[in-house]
Design a protein around this motif. Structure first.
Motif, mmCIF file in Angstrom:
data_model
loop_
_atom_site.group_PDB
_atom_site.id
_atom_site.type_symbol
_atom_site.label_atom_id
_atom_site.label_comp_id
_atom_site.label_asym_id
_atom_site.label_seq_id
_atom_site.Cartn_x
_atom_site.Cartn_y
_atom_site.Cartn_z
ATOM 1 N N PHE A 363 -5.453 5.542 0.004
ATOM 2 C CA PHE A 363 -5.700 4.280 -0.702
ATOM 3 C C PHE A 363 -6.814 3.594 0.078
ATOM 4 N N LEU A 366 -6.667 3.778 3.928
ATOM 5 C CA LEU A 366 -5.320 4.121 4.373
ATOM 6 C C LEU A 366 -4.926 5.524 3.885
ATOM 7 N N ALA A 368 -1.983 7.531 3.007
ATOM 8 C CA ALA A 368 -0.554 7.364 2.757
ATOM 9 C C ALA A 368 0.178 8.697 2.864
ATOM 10 N N PRO A 387 10.535 6.496 8.363
ATOM 11 C CA PRO A 387 10.599 5.032 8.428
ATOM 12 C C PRO A 387 9.910 4.385 7.226
ATOM 13 N N ASN A 388 10.146 3.114 7.032
ATOM 14 C CA ASN A 388 9.484 2.378 5.943
ATOM 15 C C ASN A 388 7.976 2.514 6.045
ATOM 16 N N GLY A 389 7.350 2.734 4.909
ATOM 17 C CA GLY A 389 5.900 2.837 4.905
ATOM 18 C C GLY A 389 5.386 4.201 5.323
ATOM 19 N N ALA A 390 6.300 5.173 5.476
ATOM 20 C CA ALA A 390 5.883 6.513 5.906
ATOM 21 C C ALA A 390 5.137 7.249 4.799
ATOM 22 N N GLY A 391 5.302 6.817 3.555
ATOM 23 C CA GLY A 391 4.597 7.457 2.453
ATOM 24 C C GLY A 391 5.500 8.254 1.529
ATOM 25 N N LYS A 392 6.794 7.979 1.575
ATOM 26 C CA LYS A 392 7.742 8.757 0.776
ATOM 27 C C LYS A 392 7.578 8.474 -0.723
ATOM 28 N N SER A 393 7.541 7.196 -1.061
ATOM 29 C CA SER A 393 7.402 6.864 -2.489
ATOM 30 C C SER A 393 6.056 7.338 -3.017
ATOM 31 N N THR A 394 5.023 7.203 -2.208
ATOM 32 C CA THR A 394 3.708 7.699 -2.617
ATOM 33 C C THR A 394 3.788 9.191 -2.904
ATOM 34 N N GLN A 435 12.264 3.827 -7.136
ATOM 35 C CA GLN A 435 12.823 3.006 -6.059
ATOM 36 C C GLN A 435 13.113 1.593 -6.574
HETATM 37 P P1 ADP Z 1 7.757 4.524 1.790
HETATM 38 O O1 ADP Z 1 8.232 4.812 0.427
HETATM 39 O O2 ADP Z 1 7.901 5.691 2.720
HETATM 40 O O3 ADP Z 1 8.383 3.305 2.369
HETATM 41 P P2 ADP Z 1 5.199 4.099 0.531
HETATM 42 O O4 ADP Z 1 4.864 5.431 -0.027
HETATM 43 O O5 ADP Z 1 5.721 3.085 -0.398
HETATM 44 O O6 ADP Z 1 6.196 4.265 1.754
HETATM 45 O O7 ADP Z 1 3.899 3.515 1.241
HETATM 46 C C1 ADP Z 1 3.116 4.252 2.150
HETATM 47 C C2 ADP Z 1 1.912 3.450 2.544
HETATM 48 O O8 ADP Z 1 0.981 3.419 1.470
HETATM 49 C C3 ADP Z 1 2.232 2.005 2.889
HETATM 50 O O9 ADP Z 1 1.426 1.634 3.970
HETATM 51 C C4 ADP Z 1 1.849 1.263 1.644
HETATM 52 O O10 ADP Z 1 1.454 -0.047 1.947
HETATM 53 C C5 ADP Z 1 0.689 2.077 1.122
HETATM 54 N N1 ADP Z 1 0.569 2.031 -0.339
HETATM 55 C C6 ADP Z 1 1.490 2.448 -1.229
HETATM 56 N N2 ADP Z 1 1.057 2.303 -2.489
HETATM 57 C C7 ADP Z 1 -0.192 1.768 -2.402
HETATM 58 C C8 ADP Z 1 -1.189 1.382 -3.351
HETATM 59 N N3 ADP Z 1 -0.996 1.526 -4.674
HETATM 60 N N4 ADP Z 1 -2.338 0.861 -2.891
HETATM 61 C C9 ADP Z 1 -2.556 0.711 -1.561
HETATM 62 N N5 ADP Z 1 -1.675 1.072 -0.627
HETATM 63 C C10 ADP Z 1 -0.495 1.589 -1.021
#
Ligand code: ADP
Ligand code: MG
Length: 608
Positions: A363, A366, A368, A387-394, A435
């Motif tokens: 992104f 960043l 992800a 951990p939170n923000g590790a990139g799992k949802s991405t 999520q």
């Molecule tokens: P998790 O699910 O592991 O908590 P995420 O996948 O939600 O983590 O996020 C991983 C990183 O990517 C985070 O730093 C988040 O801020 C960033 N991020 C997620 N989606 C976007 C987006 N659409 N645009 C910019 N940054 C994003």
């Protein structure tokens, strides 16, 4: 008295009164019918589909001008003269109007509906204005003076020259349309339409081609407007551009918002209120103010503010709530024998069903997901932790087609999925939860889960409108109910989804995912918000699915839940895989312990 009875009573009363009502009332009723026809289309577009259009008046214009031109142009008479008697001309006019509207709406819809946010309404204003000026500037259509001498409709030898005669047909057309639209909303296609407004991403993940549905409902609303225009031309016997101006388009939207954008009868209520009010205000205001002018616009504006303040969803839902105190619920429809549902053969246990190869997602600056490689096999529970923000949802979005990886490949059931939309993933047997839950809060749990069966049915819009889909619909609902029971929500099947606790709403999402009979199931934090016993039930369900051969990938923070359930675990930190292995292996991995130090106490407890 039930709601259905009340509706029948209303229609019967209207039909009986028709012969006795004074001319003035008939005229008003005719306009209410005409406007309600447009407004009902707009309810489907705006209230149900979530797209705002200010431009519907232009489609009314196409319908009106098409028939006026066909009926009065000497050129048409010459060409058709050989094989058409004059009484048939209006029907050719209707046909032309519908064809033109279809073509124009399809092209305009394909272009404007790609716009999002405020750009879409702005786009509709643009073409609403353009079509208005087009009508005024075409010489063959009489310019701004218009076309006079439009003949009355003749149906089965009966002339509908009188407003009283034509009005009956207008109202019959309106009531028939409401019935058809009501049926459409109560079907597989209606569920898909409603899903558009809640979340297009979710709809696509359920296998709905959201772009196509948006264009289709746009065309439907436009066709209804064109039919209204056709009636209008034969009622007025005269057509000019004024009634198809942008401000009339705004008035249509106004009717829908005041009446209740999400309700078909709201369209009738809104059309009635605005028409009656306008008729009154046009008489009263100039007298009151001692000057002539269109003062009703100001009153309408104030009224709109008031209604939106007090009744955000319009007046119909408020009325319906009031009526509910006096009305009994409708008896359920007679049961229909369910048609057999399409079944998917699951791949053999141990076969790789979903694979990510060096998937990277950026992104901006960043990263992800950084070169993530992993595979999910049929008949295993694979956990993705970090951990939170590790990139799992991405990562979930990458492997479910919601978003495209910056680089790397996703392979589902042996097929490369690069650049394919989420619905193609759904078609191949992948289903997921979100999520942040994406449910239709006002609709029942059953309807939400039934959306998951979308790809297992096939009835189209016409079949749904005519209720030819009942056997299939029964099968889809039966399947939905089965999954709801399986997930332990049977007691809530008919409750609105939003009335359940957040943890239970996640379970609804699981049931919805299961209703598609997936081969691969992706769950993003399914246990969050669940109580201890509910978590145990969820674990039991997932074990059952694993035994059936479903490949499951789960993101979860509850380490006890994960360690007891997962066959394999992949650990992400800052977007990179730092460990993969069985729960026992991962728990003693120093990198993992490091990543979690100070992060999650859960992990230490579970590891201890
Ligand atoms: P998790 O699910 O592991 O908590 P995420 O996948 O939600 O983590 O996020 C991983 C990183 O990517 C985070 O730093 C988040 O801020 C960033 N991020 C997620 N989606 C976007 C987006 N659409 N645009 C910019 N940054 C994003
Ligand atoms: Mg997340």
């Amino acid at each position: 008295m039930t709601r259905r009875r009340l509706t029948v009573l209303f229609v019967a009363a209207l039909a009986l009164a028709w012969g006795w009502l004074p001319d003035y009332s008939i005229t008003l009723l005719n306009y209410i019918g005409l406007y309600a026809l447009v407004a009902a289309g707009l309810v489907m577009l705006t209230g149900v589909g979530g797209m705002t259009s200010f431009g519907q008046a232009a489609f009314v214009g196409i319908g009106a001008y098409a028939t006026a031109w066909v009926c009065t142009s000497p050129a048409v008479a010459d060409t058709l003269g050989g094989f058409a008697v004059p009484v048939l001309l209006p029907w050719f006019g209707l046909l032309l109007g519908l064809l033109l509207t279809f073509a124009v709406a399809w092209v305009l819809g394909s272009i404007t509906l790609k716009l999002s946010g405020h750009y879409l309404p702005l786009g509709t204003i643009a073409w609403g204005l353009s079509l208005y000026y087009l009508f005024g500037n075409i010489e063959a259509l009489g310019g701004y003076t218009g076309i006079a001498g439009v003949p009355p409709l003749v149906v089965a030898g009966v002339s509908l020259a009188s407003p009283r005669g034509l009005g009956l047909v207008i109202w019959a057309a309106l009531l028939l349309s409401l019935w058809a639209l009501h049926n459409l909303l109560d079907s597989r296609e209606g569920r898909a339409l409603r899903a558009l407004k809640t979340s297009r991403v979710m709809a696509e993940s359920m296998g709905v081609d959201s772009g196509r549905y948006r264009v289709k409902v746009f065309v439907l609303a436009a066709l209804m407007a064109a039919v209204s225009g056709w009636f209008y031309a034969h009622l007025q016997r005269f057509v000019n551009p004024t009634p198809f101006n942008l401000h009339i388009g705004i008035e249509f939207l106004f009717m829908v918002v005041v009446g209740g954008a999400g309700h078909l009868w709201g369209a009738v209520l809104g059309a009635a209120l605005i028409t009656l009010l306008k008729a009154q205000l046009q008489d009263v205001l100039p007298k009151l103010l001692g000057a002539t002018g269109n003062f009703e616009g100001i009153v309408f504006g104030l009224l709109m503010l008031f209604v939106l303040q007090r009744f955000a969803d319009g007046l119909w839902p408020a009325l319906a709530r009031l009526a509910q105190r006096f009305l009994k619920p409708d008896s359920p429809p007679n049961p229909v024998a369910a048609a057999p549902l399409a079944q998917r053969a699951l791949p053999p246990v141990g076969e790789v069903v979903l694979e990510a190869r060096v998937v990277t997602k950026r992104f901006g600056g960043l990263i992800a997901n950084n070169a993530v490689t992993m595979a999910v096999k049929a008949g295993e529970v694979h956990a993705l932790i970090g951990p939170n923000g590790a990139g799992k949802s991405t990562f979930f979005n990458m492997i479910s087609g919601v978003d495209d990886p910056t680089s790397g490949d996703v392979i589902l059931m042996g097929q490369a999925m690069n650049g394919k939309p989420a619905r193609d993933f759904a078609l191949l047997g992948l289903s997921r939860t979100f999520q942040h839950v994406r449910l239709l809060g006002h609709r029942s749990v059953l309807e939400n889960v039934a959306l998951g069966t979308h790809r297992r049915g096939h009835s189209g819009w016409l079949a749904s409108m005519l209720r030819l889909d009942r056997a299939q619909e029964a099968a889809l609902r039966h399947e939905a109910r089965r999954q709801i029971e399986r997930c332990g929500l049977a007691a809530h099947a008919d409750a609105p989804a939003a009335s359940l606790a957040l943890g239970q709403q996640r379970v609804i999402e699981i049931a919805r995912a299961l209703a598609s009979q997936p081969a691969v199931l992706l769950l993003d934090e399914p246990a969050a918000g669940l109580r201890h016993l509910e978590k145990r039930a969820l674990a039991t369900l997932l074990k059952q699915l694993r035994a059936e051969g479903v490949g499951i990938l789960v993101v979860e923070h509850d380490m006890e839940f994960v360690m007891n359930l997962a066959d394999r675990i992949t650990v992400l930190e800052f977007g990179s895989v730092i460990a993969t292995g069985t729960p026992a292996e991962v728990q003693v991995n120093p990198l993992v312990l490091d990543a979690y130090l100070g992060g999650s106490d859960d992990f230490e407890e579970a590891a201890a």
